[in-house]
Design an enzyme around this catalytic site. Structure first.
Site, PDB file in Angstrom:
ATOM      1  N   ASN A 275       0.824  -1.218   0.000  1.00  0.00           N
ATOM      2  CA  ASN A 275       0.000   0.000   0.000  1.00  0.00           C
ATOM      3  C   ASN A 275       0.855   1.264   0.000  1.00  0.00           C
ATOM      4  O   ASN A 275       0.554   2.211  -0.725  1.00  0.00           O
ATOM      5  CB  ASN A 275      -0.947   0.000   1.204  1.00  0.00           C
ATOM      6  CG  ASN A 275      -1.892  -1.179   1.176  1.00  0.00           C
ATOM      7  OD1 ASN A 275      -1.907  -1.938   0.204  1.00  0.00           O
ATOM      8  ND2 ASN A 275      -2.682  -1.346   2.228  1.00  0.00           N
TER       9      ASN A 275
ATOM     10  N   HIS B  58     -17.947  34.055 -32.462  1.00  0.00           N
ATOM     11  CA  HIS B  58     -19.084  33.268 -32.975  1.00  0.00           C
ATOM     12  C   HIS B  58     -18.782  32.705 -34.354  1.00  0.00           C
ATOM     13  O   HIS B  58     -19.687  32.523 -35.165  1.00  0.00           O
ATOM     14  CB  HIS B  58     -20.363  34.120 -33.033  1.00  0.00           C
ATOM     15  CG  HIS B  58     -20.567  34.954 -31.815  1.00  0.00           C
ATOM     16  ND1 HIS B  58     -21.161  34.481 -30.672  1.00  0.00           N
ATOM     17  CD2 HIS B  58     -20.201  36.234 -31.544  1.00  0.00           C
ATOM     18  CE1 HIS B  58     -21.183  35.434 -29.766  1.00  0.00           C
ATOM     19  NE2 HIS B  58     -20.596  36.509 -30.254  1.00  0.00           N
TER      20      HIS B  58
ATOM     21  N   LYS C 161      -8.737  13.374 -52.225  1.00  0.00           N
ATOM     22  CA  LYS C 161      -8.769  13.915 -50.857  1.00  0.00           C
ATOM     23  C   LYS C 161      -7.434  13.898 -50.130  1.00  0.00           C
ATOM     24  O   LYS C 161      -6.626  12.995 -50.266  1.00  0.00           O
ATOM     25  CB  LYS C 161      -9.799  13.154 -50.029  1.00  0.00           C
ATOM     26  CG  LYS C 161     -11.206  13.539 -50.411  1.00  0.00           C
ATOM     27  CD  LYS C 161     -12.179  13.229 -49.334  1.00  0.00           C
ATOM     28  CE  LYS C 161     -12.092  14.236 -48.225  1.00  0.00           C
ATOM     29  NZ  LYS C 161     -13.001  13.890 -47.147  1.00  0.00           N
TER      30      LYS C 161
ATOM     31  N   TYR D 222      -6.351   2.434   2.349  1.00  0.00           N
ATOM     32  CA  TYR D 222      -6.185   1.786   1.044  1.00  0.00           C
ATOM     33  C   TYR D 222      -7.367   0.862   0.766  1.00  0.00           C
ATOM     34  O   TYR D 222      -7.816   0.112   1.633  1.00  0.00           O
ATOM     35  CB  TYR D 222      -4.882   0.962   0.994  1.00  0.00           C
ATOM     36  CG  TYR D 222      -4.709   0.284  -0.344  1.00  0.00           C
ATOM     37  CD1 TYR D 222      -4.145   0.958  -1.414  1.00  0.00           C
ATOM     38  CD2 TYR D 222      -5.168  -1.019  -0.565  1.00  0.00           C
ATOM     39  CE1 TYR D 222      -4.032   0.360  -2.667  1.00  0.00           C
ATOM     40  CE2 TYR D 222      -5.060  -1.627  -1.806  1.00  0.00           C
ATOM     41  CZ  TYR D 222      -4.491  -0.928  -2.854  1.00  0.00           C
ATOM     42  OH  TYR D 222      -4.394  -1.519  -4.088  1.00  0.00           O
TER      43      TYR D 222
ATOM     44  N   GLN E  52      -6.329   0.475  -7.202  1.00  0.00           N
ATOM     45  CA  GLN E  52      -5.551  -0.134  -8.283  1.00  0.00           C
ATOM     46  C   GLN E  52      -6.021   0.386  -9.646  1.00  0.00           C
ATOM     47  O   GLN E  52      -5.319   0.272 -10.642  1.00  0.00           O
ATOM     48  CB  GLN E  52      -5.673  -1.654  -8.217  1.00  0.00           C
ATOM     49  CG  GLN E  52      -4.856  -2.368  -9.277  1.00  0.00           C
ATOM     50  CD  GLN E  52      -4.674  -3.839  -8.975  1.00  0.00           C
ATOM     51  OE1 GLN E  52      -4.042  -4.190  -7.991  1.00  0.00           O
ATOM     52  NE2 GLN E  52      -5.246  -4.697  -9.793  1.00  0.00           N
TER      53      GLN E  52
HETATM   54  N1  ARG Z   1      -1.378  -3.672  -7.228  1.00  0.00           N
HETATM   55  C1  ARG Z   1      -1.853  -2.944  -6.092  1.00  0.00           C
HETATM   56  C2  ARG Z   1      -2.279  -1.538  -6.533  1.00  0.00           C
HETATM   57  O1  ARG Z   1      -1.996  -1.155  -7.616  1.00  0.00           O
HETATM   58  C3  ARG Z   1      -0.801  -2.852  -5.051  1.00  0.00           C
HETATM   59  C4  ARG Z   1      -1.340  -2.762  -3.682  1.00  0.00           C
HETATM   60  C5  ARG Z   1      -2.008  -3.994  -3.267  1.00  0.00           C
HETATM   61  N2  ARG Z   1      -2.276  -3.940  -1.869  1.00  0.00           N
HETATM   62  C6  ARG Z   1      -2.984  -4.890  -1.259  1.00  0.00           C
HETATM   63  N3  ARG Z   1      -3.138  -4.747  -0.008  1.00  0.00           N
HETATM   64  N4  ARG Z   1      -3.452  -5.892  -1.912  1.00  0.00           N
HETATM   65  O2  ARG Z   1      -2.912  -0.809  -5.831  1.00  0.00           O
END
Ligand code: ARG
Length: 489
Positions: free
Chosen positions: A139, A185, A312, A346, A351
């Protein structure tokens, strides 16, 4: 693709090596990096669904850079010893070399670039390699990688914008005092220098550059050391990694560090708006290249033919670049929809940040390069532009202003001249004749109707006549030089 640093290795392996499907192996055979908690391996369907390797492999160089800083920090705070550090750093170098040579072999359980690199480091460095992920989560790792990527790619985008701006300045210089009708315009309104018109686009792009710098400022924060979400019980030193990675700041809040993707949304906005600017340039060139306008001729190298209609020559590039703006706007709004309502910190939704970002970066870079080439080679039909601007009616505002100088209130002046224009159109009498016989105007006003007179009379600061445009051109050159210097810093 937009990466122009020579020292960035490609991730190497050919497409087929990306382990996204069952045909590359039996998932149960290989270990995931979280296998300890699970009795069974992931299903093929799960792997196929969650894998992000086919796009995040683009972050390999950034991931390696982040890992190097992390390992150095782990050694510094005593979480690994000197030997372990060397073993991991050497393994990272091997990974980099393998990727550079196209020899890195991905396996089916390589879900993303982070797990692929970490697995390989552990294979090479043995037990020391298994310490690489100490105190780190994917993360904080992914958002570190992405920030490093944008820091680099954002600058590459700025460089491209400056190249296009430079062409605009060169062309503006080159066309000198040529003029054309300015439009409101899409109706001919008042003449302006062609240089003025070209420089108008220059300033829009200058704002894009400035927006990039602002966005890059907020990208310049290291999230490494935030862990999965809460920091760590281990004696990590996030300031150390921030410094090692050359980030100006370190995160203040670990939840925010891993949950924040404002910087991605912001870049998507900068890219989308800049693409909108390119779309306006493109659309204009398409109009100008039409038989109806005939203001420009496009180089063959930047035009396409028709498979059926033999004669063309299509302005494909200028015509298509505006359509790309829709795609970039979609990338922005789609990603904002992903972020909307996401609880901290997260979530896997995040992703979904990379594909729109990579796509927007790539499409924008392609458009910038192509439009730069197009504008560098475009031929202006100055004669046509000027004759379109020399219609007597285009000087109507000047006639009214001529009356204003003699003390006639502007509204009255507007009505007097408006009436002459109407009579000229209705009765088919040249405007000059009517001006001459109009008592408040007369012979004195006739020079205002001369070709080119109206444009020469635009003298106010920032206006479209030769005087202010010369000043503007210098300001544009100075701006360009400043931005180039900033890029080198
Ligand atoms: N591939 C994941 C992304 O792009 C990485 C993080 C994944 N984290 C997790 N706790 N599964 O966000």
């Amino acid at each position: 693709m937009t990466d122009d640093r020579p020292d960035r290795p490609d991730t190497g392996a050919p497409e087929g090596d990306t382990a996204t499907t069952a045909e590359t192996g039996t998932p149960g055979d290989a270990h995931t990096l979280w296998h300890g908690r699970f009795a069974d391996g992931p299903s093929d369907a799960l792997l196929a669904f969650s894998v992000s390797l086919d796009f995040d492999r683009r972050l390999a160089a950034d991931d390696l850079e982040g890992s190097r800083a992390h390992v150095a920090m782990l050694a510094e705070v005593g979480l690994i010893d000197g030997e372990e550090r060397v073993a991991i750093v050497d393994a990272l170098a091997t990974v980099e070399a393998e990727m550079g040579a196209g020899e890195f072999v991905f396996v089916p359980t390589d879900e993303d670039i982070h797990t692929a690199i970490e697995r390989r480091v552990a294979e090479i460095a043995g037990p020391a390699g298994a310490k690489l992920h100490t105190g780190r989560s994917r993360n904080d790792q992914i958002t570190t990688d992405l920030r490093l990527f944008i820091r680099r790619e954002g600058r590459a985008q700025i460089r491209r914008l400056l190249d296009l701006q430079e062409v605009l300045v060169q062309r503006a210089q080159e066309v000198g005092d040529a003029y054309l009708p300015g439009y409101t315009h899409l109706q001919r309104a008042q003449p302006v220098l062609l240089a003025h018109h070209l420089l108008a686009h220059f300033w829009a792009l200058a704002r894009d550059v400035s927006r990039w710098w602002d966005a890059l400022d907020r990208v310049d924060v290291s999230p490494l050391g935030a862990g999965a979400l809460a920091g760590s019980s281990l004696p990590l030193d996030p300031d150390l990694t921030a410094r090692a990675l050359g980030f100006q700041f370190r995160f203040a809040n670990s939840l925010d560090a891993v949950g924040d993707r404002d910087y991605v949304a912001e870049c998507l906005f900068v890219l989308a708006l800049s693409q909108v600017h390119l779309s306006r340039i493109g659309e204009e060139i398409t109009l100008w290249a039409s038989d109806e306008f005939g203001f420009v001729h496009l180089a063959d190298a930047f035009s396409t033919g028709s498979t059926m209609i033999t004669q063309k020559k299509n302005p494909y590039l200028s015509e298509h670049s505006p359509r790309k703006a829709g795609r970039l706007i979609g990338n922005l709004t789609g990603f904002l929809a992903t972020l909307k309502g996401l609880p901290l910190a997260y979530n896997r939704d995040l992703q979904e940040d990379k594909e729109p970002l990579f796509d927007a970066m790539d499409q924008h870079a392609l458009t910038l390069d192509a439009l730069t080439g197009l504008l560098a080679t475009i031929e202006f039909d100055v004669e046509r532009m000027q004759s379109a601007a020399d219609g007597a009616a285009v000087a109507a505002t000047d006639l009214a202003e001529h009356l204003v100088v003699q003390g006639v209130p502007f509204r009255d002046a507007h009505a007097i001249v408006g009436k002459l224009v109407r009579q000229s159109l209705e009765r088919g009498i040249p405007l000059a004749e009517l001006v001459e016989t109009e008592p408040s105007l007369g012979k004195d006003a006739l020079p205002l109707l001369e070709p080119g007179a109206a444009v020469r009379r635009r003298t106010t600061p920032g206006g479209g006549g030769p005087g202010p445009v010369a000043v503007q051109l210098e300001a544009a050159q100075a701006k360009l030089a400043d931005e180039r210097a900033r890029l080198v810093d």
